[in-house]
Scaffold this motif. Structure first.
Motif, PDB file in Angstrom:
ATOM      1  N   SER A  13      24.210  43.298  38.208  1.00 46.00           N
ATOM      2  CA  SER A  13      23.718  42.628  37.005  1.00 46.00           C
ATOM      3  C   SER A  13      22.437  41.851  37.285  1.00 46.00           C
ATOM      4  N   PRO A  17      26.537  37.761  35.113  1.00 44.66           N
ATOM      5  CA  PRO A  17      27.731  37.696  35.958  1.00 44.66           C
ATOM      6  C   PRO A  17      27.340  37.634  37.425  1.00 44.66           C
ATOM      7  N   ASP A  67      27.399  39.222  40.091  1.00 45.98           N
ATOM      8  CA  ASP A  67      27.431  40.437  40.904  1.00 45.98           C
ATOM      9  C   ASP A  67      26.010  40.943  41.065  1.00 45.98           C
ATOM     10  N   PHE A 102      32.315  42.273  32.863  1.00 43.40           N
ATOM     11  CA  PHE A 102      32.618  41.664  34.160  1.00 43.40           C
ATOM     12  C   PHE A 102      33.638  40.543  34.022  1.00 43.40           C
ATOM     13  N   MET A 158      27.429  43.943  30.039  1.00 43.87           N
ATOM     14  CA  MET A 158      27.839  43.859  31.433  1.00 43.87           C
ATOM     15  C   MET A 158      28.527  42.524  31.712  1.00 43.87           C
ATOM     16  N   SER A 159      28.034  41.465  31.105  1.00 45.13           N
ATOM     17  CA  SER A 159      28.636  40.143  31.304  1.00 45.13           C
ATOM     18  C   SER A 159      30.058  40.107  30.766  1.00 45.13           C
ATOM     19  N   ASN A 218      37.148  41.681  33.287  1.00 40.71           N
ATOM     20  CA  ASN A 218      37.796  42.490  34.315  1.00 40.71           C
ATOM     21  C   ASN A 218      37.931  41.773  35.661  1.00 40.71           C
ATOM     22  N   PHE A 219      37.172  40.707  35.858  1.00 42.21           N
ATOM     23  CA  PHE A 219      37.269  39.969  37.116  1.00 42.21           C
ATOM     24  C   PHE A 219      38.553  39.144  37.127  1.00 42.21           C
TER      25      PHE A 219
END
Length: 273
Positions: A237, A232, A234, A158, A154-155, A161-162
């Protein structure tokens, strides 16, 4: 048979040799890892950059099964990491080898720690503490697996894509990327040792179940802050990281309660003078 009483300096000498053996084990494993560093990097440390990584495939199938289009099904990471100075690759390889050496050697390090404190325990305490190495190692490696297969994918997803602008090109440094991987692995694994830490703190009277219940809300805030540091920025997460840690916190309350009850039971059974 009575054990020979050791002086403070004798204890320090004994501790020194336990530390020497622990560091030797880490260095030996680090050397083995360093010799196979290309395989370790390609198949382990850089695995999250591959679109077919297990976690991405799982999320893709999970979202697709409920009719939701997911970016996990169309992952395109720039798999090139840049190096900005001549020694960065070598130093990254060395530090990665040492950290992974520590991770693999963790059960042995615990065993050396247990050997150091075991002579000071009663026979009954020594027998009961034998499960300490297994339990601590199990929790540690569960933390490693959780961070590797849940938090790190996920990190990476993220951060790749951020974006705050189309004109920004992502050229991540090798050292920074590997630090994210290794620091997260260690940080979460240490988090998972919470029940063991609470066990010992309860054993010496520094923590009680009442204290843990009273400051449960404060603990939640601390966990959320720490989760924000190692994940990340968000909410999803942070929640995914916080939930298992809070479960461990609740388990720790029962662990502390068990220790206190056991101590009270032993006190009530002890003969009065």
């Amino acid at each position: 048979m009575a054990t020979k009483e050791m002086s403070f300096l004798d204890h320090l000498e004994e501790l020194r040799w336990h530390l020497v053996r622990s560091f030797t084990a880490i260095f030996i494993l680090a050397i083995v890892i360093f010799v196979n560093i290309n395989f370790i990097f390609n198949e382990f440390l850089l695995a999250h950059l591959k679109p077919d990584f297990t976690t991405y495939q799982f999320f893709c199938k999970a979202f697709s099964s409920i009719g939701i289009d997911s970016d996990f099904c169309n992952i395109e990471f720039a798999q090139e990491l840049q190096v900005l100075n001549p020694t960065e690759e070598l130093m990254t390889a060395i530090w990665s080898s040492l950290i992974l050496g520590f991770v693999i050697a963790f059960p042995y390090i615990l065993w050396e720690f247990w050997r150091f404190i075991a002579p000071g325990l009663h026979t009954s305490e020594r027998k009961k503490s034998r499960g300490f190495i297994f339990t601590s190692s199990l929790l540690f490696f569960l933390g490693v697996l959780f961070s590797y297969y849940v938090i790190l994918p996920m990190s990476v997803f993220f951060f790749y894509n951020f974006s705050i602008g189309d004109s920004i090109v992502k050229n991540f440094k090798l050292g920074a990327y590997i630090s994210l991987i290794t620091n997260t692995l260690l940080g979460v694994a240490i988090f998972f040792e919470l029940p063991v830490v609470i066990f010992f703190l309860s054993k010496i009277g520094l923590i009680t179940p009442q204290f843990l219940r009273k400051y449960r809300k404060h603990a939640l805030v601390v966990v959320l802050i720490l989760s924000a540091i190692i994940t990340p920025p968000d909410v999803g997460s942070q929640v995914i990281v916080s939930v298992p840690i809070m479960i461990l916190y609740e388990i720790s309350i029962y662990v502390s309660k068990f220790v206190i009850k056991k101590q009270q039971k032993n006190v009530s059974k002890s003969p009065r003078v």
